[in-house]
Design a protein around this motif. Structure first.
Motif, PDB file in Angstrom:
ATOM      1  N   TYR A 161      -2.332  -9.766 -16.772  1.00  0.00           N
ATOM      2  CA  TYR A 161      -2.925  -8.462 -17.056  1.00  0.00           C
ATOM      3  C   TYR A 161      -1.992  -7.356 -16.590  1.00  0.00           C
ATOM      4  O   TYR A 161      -1.446  -7.431 -15.490  1.00  0.00           O
ATOM      5  CB  TYR A 161      -4.282  -8.349 -16.351  1.00  0.00           C
ATOM      6  N   PHE A 162      -1.838  -6.321 -17.437  1.00  0.00           N
ATOM      7  CA  PHE A 162      -0.948  -5.197 -17.141  1.00  0.00           C
ATOM      8  C   PHE A 162      -1.799  -4.005 -16.709  1.00  0.00           C
ATOM      9  O   PHE A 162      -2.687  -3.584 -17.461  1.00  0.00           O
ATOM     10  CB  PHE A 162      -0.160  -4.792 -18.394  1.00  0.00           C
ATOM     11  N   VAL A 163      -1.511  -3.473 -15.535  1.00  0.00           N
ATOM     12  CA  VAL A 163      -2.238  -2.300 -15.041  1.00  0.00           C
ATOM     13  C   VAL A 163      -1.216  -1.194 -14.770  1.00  0.00           C
ATOM     14  O   VAL A 163      -0.020  -1.464 -14.640  1.00  0.00           O
ATOM     15  CB  VAL A 163      -3.027  -2.637 -13.740  1.00  0.00           C
ATOM     16  N   PRO A 164      -1.687   0.076 -14.680  1.00  0.00           N
ATOM     17  CA  PRO A 164      -0.730   1.152 -14.373  1.00  0.00           C
ATOM     18  C   PRO A 164      -0.097   0.901 -13.009  1.00  0.00           C
ATOM     19  O   PRO A 164      -0.814   0.613 -12.047  1.00  0.00           O
ATOM     20  CB  PRO A 164      -1.604   2.410 -14.334  1.00  0.00           C
ATOM     21  N   ARG A 165       1.225   1.021 -12.958  1.00  0.00           N
ATOM     22  CA  ARG A 165       1.908   0.698 -11.696  1.00  0.00           C
ATOM     23  C   ARG A 165       1.429   1.585 -10.553  1.00  0.00           C
ATOM     24  O   ARG A 165       1.296   1.135  -9.422  1.00  0.00           O
ATOM     25  CB  ARG A 165       3.421   0.842 -11.888  1.00  0.00           C
ATOM     26  N   GLU A 166       1.114   2.839 -10.876  1.00  0.00           N
ATOM     27  CA  GLU A 166       0.721   3.766  -9.798  1.00  0.00           C
ATOM     28  C   GLU A 166      -0.585   3.318  -9.121  1.00  0.00           C
ATOM     29  O   GLU A 166      -0.885   3.728  -8.012  1.00  0.00           O
ATOM     30  CB  GLU A 166       0.592   5.197 -10.346  1.00  0.00           C
TER      31      GLU A 166
ATOM     32  N   GLU B 174       0.833  -1.204   0.000  1.00  0.00           N
ATOM     33  CA  GLU B 174       0.000   0.000   0.000  1.00  0.00           C
ATOM     34  C   GLU B 174       0.876   1.265   0.000  1.00  0.00           C
ATOM     35  O   GLU B 174       0.658   2.180  -0.778  1.00  0.00           O
ATOM     36  CB  GLU B 174      -0.937  -0.004   1.218  1.00  0.00           C
ATOM     37  N   LYS B 175       1.899   1.246   0.865  1.00  0.00           N
ATOM     38  CA  LYS B 175       2.740   2.455   0.955  1.00  0.00           C
ATOM     39  C   LYS B 175       4.124   2.253   0.323  1.00  0.00           C
ATOM     40  O   LYS B 175       4.839   3.212   0.083  1.00  0.00           O
ATOM     41  CB  LYS B 175       2.943   2.829   2.433  1.00  0.00           C
ATOM     42  N   HIS B 176       4.500   0.977   0.088  1.00  0.00           N
ATOM     43  CA  HIS B 176       5.902   0.720  -0.313  1.00  0.00           C
ATOM     44  C   HIS B 176       6.040  -0.022  -1.639  1.00  0.00           C
ATOM     45  O   HIS B 176       7.049  -0.662  -1.870  1.00  0.00           O
ATOM     46  CB  HIS B 176       6.599  -0.116   0.777  1.00  0.00           C
ATOM     47  N   LEU B 177       5.001   0.030  -2.486  1.00  0.00           N
ATOM     48  CA  LEU B 177       5.063  -0.770  -3.721  1.00  0.00           C
ATOM     49  C   LEU B 177       6.315  -0.439  -4.544  1.00  0.00           C
ATOM     50  O   LEU B 177       7.080  -1.335  -4.919  1.00  0.00           O
ATOM     51  CB  LEU B 177       3.792  -0.556  -4.549  1.00  0.00           C
ATOM     52  N   ASP B 178       6.551   0.842  -4.770  1.00  0.00           N
ATOM     53  CA  ASP B 178       7.711   1.215  -5.595  1.00  0.00           C
ATOM     54  C   ASP B 178       9.031   0.831  -4.918  1.00  0.00           C
ATOM     55  O   ASP B 178       9.958   0.354  -5.560  1.00  0.00           O
ATOM     56  CB  ASP B 178       7.704   2.717  -5.893  1.00  0.00           C
ATOM     57  N   GLU B 179       9.049   1.029  -3.591  1.00  0.00           N
ATOM     58  CA  GLU B 179      10.271   0.703  -2.842  1.00  0.00           C
ATOM     59  C   GLU B 179      10.561  -0.801  -2.911  1.00  0.00           C
ATOM     60  O   GLU B 179      11.705  -1.235  -3.117  1.00  0.00           O
ATOM     61  CB  GLU B 179      10.033   1.107  -1.383  1.00  0.00           C
ATOM     62  N   ILE B 180       9.515  -1.597  -2.768  1.00  0.00           N
ATOM     63  CA  ILE B 180       9.693  -3.063  -2.793  1.00  0.00           C
ATOM     64  C   ILE B 180      10.149  -3.509  -4.182  1.00  0.00           C
ATOM     65  O   ILE B 180      11.100  -4.283  -4.322  1.00  0.00           O
ATOM     66  CB  ILE B 180       8.388  -3.766  -2.350  1.00  0.00           C
ATOM     67  N   PHE B 181       9.490  -2.981  -5.212  1.00  0.00           N
ATOM     68  CA  PHE B 181       9.872  -3.411  -6.559  1.00  0.00           C
ATOM     69  C   PHE B 181      11.178  -2.757  -7.034  1.00  0.00           C
ATOM     70  O   PHE B 181      11.715  -3.151  -8.059  1.00  0.00           O
ATOM     71  CB  PHE B 181       8.725  -3.162  -7.550  1.00  0.00           C
TER      72      PHE B 181
ATOM     73  N   PHE C 123      12.767  -8.481   5.237  1.00  0.00           N
ATOM     74  CA  PHE C 123      12.445  -7.560   4.150  1.00  0.00           C
ATOM     75  C   PHE C 123      10.958  -7.215   4.237  1.00  0.00           C
ATOM     76  O   PHE C 123      10.106  -8.042   3.918  1.00  0.00           O
ATOM     77  CB  PHE C 123      12.788  -8.235   2.811  1.00  0.00           C
ATOM     78  N   PHE C 124      10.636  -6.023   4.716  1.00  0.00           N
ATOM     79  CA  PHE C 124       9.240  -5.581   4.857  1.00  0.00           C
ATOM     80  C   PHE C 124       8.367  -6.651   5.529  1.00  0.00           C
ATOM     81  O   PHE C 124       7.259  -6.947   5.093  1.00  0.00           O
ATOM     82  CB  PHE C 124       8.659  -5.184   3.494  1.00  0.00           C
ATOM     83  N   GLY C 125       8.921  -7.282   6.546  1.00  0.00           N
ATOM     84  CA  GLY C 125       8.155  -8.285   7.289  1.00  0.00           C
ATOM     85  C   GLY C 125       8.353  -9.702   6.780  1.00  0.00           C
ATOM     86  O   GLY C 125       7.929 -10.666   7.428  1.00  0.00           O
ATOM     87  N   ALA C 126       8.990  -9.859   5.616  1.00  0.00           N
ATOM     88  CA  ALA C 126       9.280 -11.211   5.090  1.00  0.00           C
ATOM     89  C   ALA C 126      10.651 -11.648   5.612  1.00  0.00           C
ATOM     90  O   ALA C 126      11.492 -10.808   5.944  1.00  0.00           O
ATOM     91  CB  ALA C 126       9.287 -11.188   3.580  1.00  0.00           C
ATOM     92  N   THR C 127      10.855 -12.971   5.661  1.00  0.00           N
ATOM     93  CA  THR C 127      12.154 -13.451   6.147  1.00  0.00           C
ATOM     94  C   THR C 127      12.902 -14.215   5.053  1.00  0.00           C
ATOM     95  O   THR C 127      12.297 -14.890   4.216  1.00  0.00           O
ATOM     96  CB  THR C 127      11.968 -14.397   7.355  1.00  0.00           C
ATOM     97  N   GLN C 128      14.222 -14.081   5.116  1.00  0.00           N
ATOM     98  CA  GLN C 128      15.048 -14.718   4.086  1.00  0.00           C
ATOM     99  C   GLN C 128      14.896 -16.240   4.133  1.00  0.00           C
ATOM    100  O   GLN C 128      14.952 -16.834   5.225  1.00  0.00           O
ATOM    101  CB  GLN C 128      16.509 -14.333   4.333  1.00  0.00           C
ATOM    102  N   ALA C 129      14.681 -16.871   2.982  1.00  0.00           N
ATOM    103  CA  ALA C 129      14.520 -18.330   2.936  1.00  0.00           C
ATOM    104  C   ALA C 129      15.831 -19.010   3.303  1.00  0.00           C
ATOM    105  O   ALA C 129      16.911 -18.516   2.962  1.00  0.00           O
ATOM    106  CB  ALA C 129      14.080 -18.761   1.539  1.00  0.00           C
ATOM    107  N   THR C 130      15.721 -20.149   3.965  1.00  0.00           N
ATOM    108  CA  THR C 130      16.935 -20.855   4.384  1.00  0.00           C
ATOM    109  C   THR C 130      17.231 -22.030   3.445  1.00  0.00           C
ATOM    110  O   THR C 130      18.188 -22.764   3.631  1.00  0.00           O
ATOM    111  CB  THR C 130      16.758 -21.395   5.819  1.00  0.00           C
ATOM    112  N   GLN C 131      16.371 -22.229   2.455  1.00  0.00           N
ATOM    113  CA  GLN C 131      16.678 -23.232   1.434  1.00  0.00           C
ATOM    114  C   GLN C 131      16.133 -22.750   0.098  1.00  0.00           C
ATOM    115  O   GLN C 131      15.287 -21.858   0.050  1.00  0.00           O
ATOM    116  CB  GLN C 131      16.050 -24.578   1.793  1.00  0.00           C
ATOM    117  N   LYS C 132      16.650 -23.372  -0.977  1.00  0.00           N
ATOM    118  CA  LYS C 132      16.228 -22.983  -2.321  1.00  0.00           C
ATOM    119  C   LYS C 132      14.759 -23.356  -2.534  1.00  0.00           C
ATOM    120  O   LYS C 132      14.327 -24.427  -2.083  1.00  0.00           O
ATOM    121  CB  LYS C 132      17.132 -23.728  -3.318  1.00  0.00           C
TER     122      LYS C 132
END
Ligand SMILES: Cc1cc2nc3c(=O)[nH]c(=O)nc-3n(C[C@H](O)[C@H](O)[C@H](O)COP(=O)(O)OP(=O)(O)OC[C@H]3O[C@@H](n4cnc5c(N)ncnc54)[C@H](O)[C@@H]3O)c2cc1C
Length: 449
Positions: free
Chosen positions: A322-327, A223-230, A268-277
């Protein structure tokens, strides 16, 4: 006529027809049904021409009233189909690197899987790749195939030149430098202007990439960090099954700049790094996927999700996108999420990616920085066919453009209204193919509907 004479005569008729096609350029007339890669679409002809040279392509084009070019068969709909003849350029597979011009010219049979190691060995790279390397450069660029990355245009934005055989058998070349708008109309060509024989791509010095996967990113973070995350990597993909308001996996691919250290946060924004592939699809072997866990590797072994010599994705599947405007990306995600109870039972996984805007007339990202909402479906077409109009209705306020090569149910009217250069595109097609030699049912419905 006795039985022996009958057999002799009928064989002569059959082999005469077959050999005359072979005489033109080499062809196959197969008994059994021919399908696309996923097996969900059966082509409407068994006449497949397999030229060995550009001159052969010209002969085939001149000799056929109706014809459609076929790449690596990875499209999910009838965009590459024909009721009369298909032509595959898989035997035309030469590649020429021009270091001075910083371009590579590939014949239409070349896949990204073949091109990429060749470029890397010579010290070069293309700017981006799709999730799989198995597709041809010509086929991928004809449909606006893309990878991810907030600053990365789709794969066809690297095209700086094209050579194609038009309906009258003439060889035409177009370039970004000399042909301006005409070139922009021809690049994402949907196979309608001619049979592309060569594509020239911009290249850049080779680079290394490190890939890390995070698990369980709350979708609310977008909601607030889409551009930052991508923007947190050169290429970023989020996977979701639309349940629990969660991206189950986040794949981040970062370029390793020479001399610079790369740092991967444990969270990462509440997600955790995976410990396996991991594989994006639950229950599938991660062996098929490109290396993760931050191990550096060449661009072409990290930018796709799937390795060249392994089955990409699931294999038995359907796809829509489907492609939508990123904003308005987060809003569109919420709109799709409302359908989760209808979507998830038929879904393997969804993927969210970003694509930079471009100026190629028929590109799904034409003049619009985009978020692409992708669905890898179970092979359950009767059910998927019911869900797609629901998704399209939810995405209608966002002027969503469906991926040309994937499954959609949008009516021609609404689809046409999404492409402001459609009238000019049709006029361009008419110039090169006045009698509709390359027009098939898909184009008749969706471009001429
Ligand atoms: C497992 C899987 C993963 C995928 N991942 C992605 C992804 O990450 N991103 C994405 O955007 N798409 C993705 N796709 C879709 C895929 O990239 C497109 O369908 C692409 O167009 C396939 O290229 P192809 O070589 O198989 O061409 P085909 O599917 O055979 O043909 C596609 C179109 O190109 C035209 N064409 C092919 N060759 C020529 C030629 N020589 N001259 C003129 N026209 C030609 C055909 O007529 C047709 O219109 C995926 C598909 C699969 C099966």
């Amino acid at each position: 006529m006795n039985k022996r004479e009958f057999l002799k005569t009928s064989c002569a008729v059959v082999s005469g027809g077959f050999l005359s096609r072979l005489g033109v350029a080499g062809s196959e007339q197969q008994e059994k049904a021919r399908t696309n890669w996923a097996g969900n679409y059966t082509y409407s002809t068994n006449n497949l021409h397999l030229p060995k040279s550009v001159a052969d392509v010209q002969k085939v084009v001149k000799s056929c009233d109706k014809l459609k070019a076929l790449g690596a068969r990875h499209s999910f709909n009838g965009i590459a189909d024909s009721t009369a003849n298909q032509i595959s350029l898989k035997q035309l597979d030469q590649m020429t690197l021009d270091k001075k011009a910083r371009t590579v010219t590939v014949e239409a049979g070349v896949t990204y899987g073949r091109l990429s190691p060749y470029l890397d060995e010579n010290g070069y790279a293309v700017h981006n790749l799709a999730s799989l390397p198995h597709v041809t450069v010509a086929g991928a660029c004809a449909t606006g195939t893309h990878g991810s990355g907030i600053k990365n245009g789709n794969l066809s934005t690297a095209v700086s030149g094209l050579e194609m055989v038009t309906a009258d058998g003439e060889l035409v070349t177009l370039s970004r430098e000399k042909d301006g708008e005409r070139f922009k109309g021809a690049v994402v060509g949907l196979g309608a202007l001619g049979v592309v024989t060569k594509v020239t791509l911009d290249v850049q010095p080779t680079f290394m990439v490190s890939q890390v996967v995070y698990e369980n990113l709350p979708l609310g973070q977008l909601e607030k960090h889409l551009d930052e995350i991508f923007s947190s990597g050169y290429s970023v993909s989020l996977f979701t099954d639309w349940q629990n308001h969660m991206a189950t996996q986040v794949w981040i691919k970062r370029r390793i700049e020479p001399g610079a250290a790369i740092h991967w946060e444990p969270e990462f924004f509440g997600a955790t790094q995976a410990t396996q592939k991991l594989h994006p699809l639950a229950g599938h072997s991660a062996e098929n996927c490109t290396e993760q866990m931050g191990t550096p590797g060449p661009w072409y072994e990290r930018l796709p999700h799937f390795k060249m010599n392994f089955t990409p994705s699931s294999g038995a599947e359907l796809q829509s996108e489907y492609f939508v405007p990123r904003e308005r990306g987060y809003e569109a995600i919420l709109a799709v999420e409302r359908l989760r109870e209808s979507i998830t039972p038929h879904l393997f996984i969804s993927e969210l990616r970003t694509i930079a805007a471009d100026d190629l007339w028929m590109s799904e990202a034409y003049k619009r920085p985009s978020l692409a909402i992708h669905f890898t479906w179970k092979p359950e077409w009767p059910d998927v066919k019911k869900v797609l109009p629901m998704i399209e209705e939810q995405l209608a306020p966002f002027e969503a453009r469906p991926h040309w090569a994937k499954l959609f149910t949008m009516a021609p009217g609404p689809l046409e209204s999404k492409y402001e250069k459609l009238v000019e595109y049709r006029a361009l097609v008419k110039e090169y193919d006045p009698r509709g030699k390359f027009r098939n049912a898909f184009l008749s419905t969706n471009v001429y509907g």
